[in-house]
Design a protein around this motif. Structure first.
Motif, PDB file in Angstrom:
ATOM      1  N   ALA A 159       0.831  -1.211   0.000  1.00  0.00           N
ATOM      2  CA  ALA A 159       0.000   0.000   0.000  1.00  0.00           C
ATOM      3  C   ALA A 159       0.865   1.260   0.000  1.00  0.00           C
ATOM      4  O   ALA A 159       0.573   2.232  -0.715  1.00  0.00           O
ATOM      5  CB  ALA A 159      -0.931  -0.003   1.203  1.00  0.00           C
ATOM      6  N   LEU A 160       1.935   1.260   0.774  1.00  0.00           N
ATOM      7  CA  LEU A 160       2.833   2.416   0.795  1.00  0.00           C
ATOM      8  C   LEU A 160       3.524   2.598  -0.557  1.00  0.00           C
ATOM      9  O   LEU A 160       3.706   3.729  -1.019  1.00  0.00           O
ATOM     10  CB  LEU A 160       3.873   2.263   1.910  1.00  0.00           C
ATOM     11  CG  LEU A 160       3.343   2.403   3.328  1.00  0.00           C
ATOM     12  CD1 LEU A 160       4.435   2.077   4.338  1.00  0.00           C
ATOM     13  CD2 LEU A 160       2.770   3.784   3.568  1.00  0.00           C
ATOM     14  N   ALA A 161       3.883   1.496  -1.200  1.00  0.00           N
ATOM     15  CA  ALA A 161       4.490   1.584  -2.531  1.00  0.00           C
ATOM     16  C   ALA A 161       3.488   2.154  -3.530  1.00  0.00           C
ATOM     17  O   ALA A 161       3.852   2.965  -4.394  1.00  0.00           O
ATOM     18  CB  ALA A 161       4.976   0.210  -2.993  1.00  0.00           C
ATOM     19  N   GLY A 162       2.240   1.744  -3.418  1.00  0.00           N
ATOM     20  CA  GLY A 162       1.201   2.308  -4.285  1.00  0.00           C
ATOM     21  C   GLY A 162       1.014   3.785  -4.040  1.00  0.00           C
ATOM     22  O   GLY A 162       0.876   4.573  -4.981  1.00  0.00           O
ATOM     23  N   HIS A 163       1.029   4.185  -2.786  1.00  0.00           N
ATOM     24  CA  HIS A 163       0.896   5.602  -2.445  1.00  0.00           C
ATOM     25  C   HIS A 163       2.074   6.394  -3.009  1.00  0.00           C
ATOM     26  O   HIS A 163       1.897   7.458  -3.613  1.00  0.00           O
ATOM     27  CB  HIS A 163       0.817   5.757  -0.924  1.00  0.00           C
ATOM     28  CG  HIS A 163       0.560   7.139  -0.474  1.00  0.00           C
ATOM     29  ND1 HIS A 163      -0.671   7.744  -0.585  1.00  0.00           N
ATOM     30  CD2 HIS A 163       1.389   8.058   0.068  1.00  0.00           C
ATOM     31  CE1 HIS A 163      -0.587   8.966  -0.111  1.00  0.00           C
ATOM     32  NE2 HIS A 163       0.648   9.179   0.287  1.00  0.00           N
ATOM     33  N   ALA A 164       3.286   5.873  -2.829  1.00  0.00           N
ATOM     34  CA  ALA A 164       4.482   6.547  -3.343  1.00  0.00           C
ATOM     35  C   ALA A 164       4.471   6.619  -4.868  1.00  0.00           C
ATOM     36  O   ALA A 164       4.844   7.637  -5.456  1.00  0.00           O
ATOM     37  CB  ALA A 164       5.736   5.831  -2.846  1.00  0.00           C
ATOM     38  N   ALA A 165       4.032   5.540  -5.511  1.00  0.00           N
ATOM     39  CA  ALA A 165       3.971   5.528  -6.976  1.00  0.00           C
ATOM     40  C   ALA A 165       2.950   6.536  -7.492  1.00  0.00           C
ATOM     41  O   ALA A 165       3.174   7.214  -8.495  1.00  0.00           O
ATOM     42  CB  ALA A 165       3.631   4.123  -7.481  1.00  0.00           C
ATOM     43  N   ALA A 166       1.819   6.635  -6.811  1.00  0.00           N
ATOM     44  CA  ALA A 166       0.796   7.610  -7.215  1.00  0.00           C
ATOM     45  C   ALA A 166       1.325   9.038  -7.085  1.00  0.00           C
ATOM     46  O   ALA A 166       1.091   9.876  -7.958  1.00  0.00           O
ATOM     47  CB  ALA A 166      -0.463   7.431  -6.372  1.00  0.00           C
ATOM     48  N   GLN A 167       2.070   9.310  -6.009  1.00  0.00           N
ATOM     49  CA  GLN A 167       2.669  10.629  -5.841  1.00  0.00           C
ATOM     50  C   GLN A 167       3.691  10.897  -6.943  1.00  0.00           C
ATOM     51  O   GLN A 167       3.709  11.979  -7.528  1.00  0.00           O
ATOM     52  CB  GLN A 167       3.360  10.738  -4.483  1.00  0.00           C
ATOM     53  CG  GLN A 167       2.422  10.878  -3.325  1.00  0.00           C
ATOM     54  CD  GLN A 167       3.185  10.973  -2.014  1.00  0.00           C
ATOM     55  OE1 GLN A 167       4.269  10.409  -1.850  1.00  0.00           O
ATOM     56  NE2 GLN A 167       2.598  11.685  -1.066  1.00  0.00           N
ATOM     57  N   ARG A 168       4.529   9.910  -7.210  1.00  0.00           N
ATOM     58  CA  ARG A 168       5.607  10.075  -8.186  1.00  0.00           C
ATOM     59  C   ARG A 168       5.079  10.312  -9.600  1.00  0.00           C
ATOM     60  O   ARG A 168       5.642  11.085 -10.367  1.00  0.00           O
ATOM     61  CB  ARG A 168       6.499   8.835  -8.168  1.00  0.00           C
ATOM     62  CG  ARG A 168       7.704   8.928  -9.063  1.00  0.00           C
ATOM     63  CD  ARG A 168       8.608   7.715  -8.845  1.00  0.00           C
ATOM     64  NE  ARG A 168       9.264   7.429 -10.079  1.00  0.00           N
ATOM     65  CZ  ARG A 168       8.939   6.460 -10.916  1.00  0.00           C
ATOM     66  NH1 ARG A 168       7.964   5.634 -10.627  1.00  0.00           N
ATOM     67  NH2 ARG A 168       9.589   6.277 -12.026  1.00  0.00           N
ATOM     68  N   THR A 169       3.989   9.652  -9.935  1.00  0.00           N
ATOM     69  CA  THR A 169       3.444   9.756 -11.297  1.00  0.00           C
ATOM     70  C   THR A 169       2.290  10.753 -11.397  1.00  0.00           C
ATOM     71  O   THR A 169       1.694  10.891 -12.459  1.00  0.00           O
ATOM     72  CB  THR A 169       2.942   8.376 -11.768  1.00  0.00           C
ATOM     73  OG1 THR A 169       1.903   7.931 -10.900  1.00  0.00           O
ATOM     74  CG2 THR A 169       4.075   7.360 -11.830  1.00  0.00           C
ATOM     75  N   ASN A 170       1.983  11.404 -10.281  1.00  0.00           N
ATOM     76  CA  ASN A 170       0.852  12.345 -10.237  1.00  0.00           C
ATOM     77  C   ASN A 170      -0.454  11.679 -10.665  1.00  0.00           C
ATOM     78  O   ASN A 170      -1.268  12.282 -11.361  1.00  0.00           O
ATOM     79  CB  ASN A 170       1.117  13.586 -11.096  1.00  0.00           C
ATOM     80  CG  ASN A 170       2.196  14.447 -10.502  1.00  0.00           C
ATOM     81  OD1 ASN A 170       2.253  14.632  -9.284  1.00  0.00           O
ATOM     82  ND2 ASN A 170       3.072  14.961 -11.346  1.00  0.00           N
TER      83      ASN A 170
END
Length: 126
Positions: A7-18
């Motif tokens: 879940a944290l990786a998904g959150h970080a990926a969403a932030q990184r890719t906007n």
């Protein structure tokens, strides 16, 4: 803890890719966030904003911050294995190995109702 790391990786990926909607987030982006150098530097330290109502439980915060390297590596690898298995299953179901680079979270079968996080029950830590 592997689900928390995922879940944290998904959150970080969403932030990184906007990416505004997690359902359109590509699993490939999540997998990238789970690679050891990125996961160690970013994912282990990312904390969702309080206004999103997706807070980490106090126990999970403590475990993330104090886990020995071997426990962290095991959680990270298990999260990576979950992403890999999901992509492989999706590709097999469609009989199309080329689809793997384009699979999004929204294309996977959901195990819970949308926005049902009762399995996690985060606790506010103030």
């Amino acid at each position: 803890m592997s689900i928390v790391v995922l879940a944290l990786a998904g959150h970080a990926a969403a932030q990184r890719t906007n990416t505004l909607s997690h359902s359109t987030l590509k699993l490939k982006e999540i997998a990238t966030m789970l690679l050891p150098p990125v996961a160690d530097a970013v994912v282990r330290r990312v904390r969702p904003r309080a206004e999103l109502d997706y807070l980490l439980r106090v126990t999970d915060l403590h475990r993330l911050e104090h886990a020995p390297p071997d426990a962290w590596a095991r959680w990270r690898q298990a999260a990576c294995d979950l992403v890999t298995a999901a992509v492989e299953q999706y590709s097999q179901d469609r009989n199309d190995p080329e689809v793997a680079d384009h699979v999004t979270l929204g294309q996977l079968p959901h195990q819970t109702e949308d926005h049902d996080l009762s399995w996690y029950a985060p606790q506010r830590c103030w």
